[in-house]
Design an enzyme around this catalytic site. Structure first.
Site, PDB file in Angstrom:
ATOM      1  CB  SER A   8      90.613  66.990  37.740  1.00  0.00           C
ATOM      2  OG  SER A   8      91.358  66.753  36.561  1.00  0.00           O
ATOM      3  CG  HIS A  31      88.195  63.202  37.552  1.00  0.00           C
ATOM      4  ND1 HIS A  31      87.021  62.507  37.328  1.00  0.00           N
ATOM      5  CD2 HIS A  31      88.495  63.824  36.380  1.00  0.00           C
ATOM      6  CE1 HIS A  31      86.619  62.715  36.090  1.00  0.00           C
ATOM      7  NE2 HIS A  31      87.499  63.494  35.492  1.00  0.00           N
ATOM      8  CG  ASP A  33      90.583  64.608  33.402  1.00  0.00           C
ATOM      9  OD1 ASP A  33      89.432  64.207  33.196  1.00  0.00           O
ATOM     10  OD2 ASP A  33      90.850  65.557  34.162  1.00  0.00           O
ATOM     11  CG  MET A  35      92.506  64.070  27.922  1.00  0.00           C
ATOM     12  SD  MET A  35      92.654  65.886  27.873  1.00  0.00           S
ATOM     13  CE  MET A  35      91.979  66.309  29.480  1.00  0.00           C
ATOM     14  CG  HIS A  64      86.594  61.913  32.074  1.00  0.00           C
ATOM     15  ND1 HIS A  64      86.489  63.289  32.083  1.00  0.00           N
ATOM     16  CD2 HIS A  64      85.850  61.496  31.006  1.00  0.00           C
ATOM     17  CE1 HIS A  64      85.724  63.679  31.074  1.00  0.00           C
ATOM     18  NE2 HIS A  64      85.344  62.607  30.403  1.00  0.00           N
ATOM     19  CG  MET A  66      87.772  63.087  27.948  1.00  0.00           C
ATOM     20  SD  MET A  66      88.281  64.704  28.597  1.00  0.00           S
ATOM     21  CE  MET A  66      89.203  64.166  30.055  1.00  0.00           C
ATOM     22  CG  MET A 135      81.939  66.287  29.574  1.00  0.00           C
ATOM     23  SD  MET A 135      83.253  66.177  30.837  1.00  0.00           S
ATOM     24  CE  MET A 135      84.295  67.585  30.404  1.00  0.00           C
ATOM     25  CG  ASP A 173      85.308  67.130  34.480  1.00  0.00           C
ATOM     26  OD1 ASP A 173      85.882  68.188  34.799  1.00  0.00           O
ATOM     27  OD2 ASP A 173      85.903  66.143  34.004  1.00  0.00           O
TER      28      ASP A 173
END
Length: 222
Positions: A8, A31, A33, A35, A64, A66, A135, A173
């Site tokens: 990540s 990966h 993330d 957000m 990913h 979020m 998660m 994760d």
């Protein structure tokens, strides 16, 4: 499919991101993330940055999301270059429709479950997804402590996948490191997101290889 490691970049140095990506080029995935500061209380990056990352990364992008409104946004991340796009079940209006849209664009469709969301929420629709992300921390921040009680979800998903004769990828994760990855592998996980464990290592590429080997050995010994 063997064990796969997805470092990540949430734990990387954002001021030197391309260099940080190359540091982990022994990985199976990168990966990313995403957000939005609403679905989770943190803000990272969005479409333009992911698109540029996809252009320079030697690994395929595992995005990913979020974020709120993945029904609208998830396909756009596939169009921006993500090979696998994960959206949160809790944020989706129509998870099946999102998955189908992603697959039409040639991306792998994945759904994520927060720790408080029961795995039964997606069991009836499991055939719609290429991967489920369990998660093992609350989403939003890196460096949190691994939640071992989430392994019940992993075991349930692996059992359901085997019963259906499917090759569902099960990703975890949060808190994945040398002292936890074997537990996840034995429970049925096969793709592991590791941030701090990789990027704080003296040799991030070697740490990727070590984690992969630990996961494979855990399954081989069972």
């Amino acid at each position: 499919m063997g064990m796969q490691i997805a470092p990540s970049i949430l734990s990387a140095d954002f001021a030197n991101l391309e260099r940080e990506i190359v540091k982990v080029d022994t990985a199976d995935w990168l990966h990313v993330d995403v957000m939005d500061g609403h679905f989770v209380p943190n803000l990272t990056l969005g479409l333009p940055v992911l698109e540029r990352i996809a252009e320079v990364s030697p690994m395929p992008i595992d995005a990913h999301l979020m974020i709120e409104n993945p029904d609208h946004w998830a396909p756009r991340y596939a169009e921006a270059g993500a090979t696998s796009v994960t959206f949160h079940y809790e944020a989706a209006n129509d998870p099946k429709a999102i998955a189908r849209d992603l697959r039409k664009l040639g991306a792998r469709a994945s759904v994520a479950l927060k720790p408080g969301t029961p795995v039964d929420a997606i069991m009836d629709d499991l055939a719609e997804f290429d991967m489920v992300l369990v998660m093992t921390v609350e989403p939003g921040f890196g460096g949190q402590e691994f939640m071992p009680d989430m392994m019940d979800k992993v075991r349930a998903l692996r059992h359901a996948s085997n019963e259906a004769g499917r090759n569902l990828w099960i990703q975890t994760d949060g808190g994945i490191a040398r002292d936890t990855i074997e537990t996840v592998a034995r429970a049925g996980g096969d793709i592991f997101v590791a941030g701090s464990a990789v990027y704080k290592a003296e040799d991030p590429a070697a740490e990727v290889d070590t984690l992969r080997s630990l996961a494979a050995a855990a399954v081989a010994h069972d």
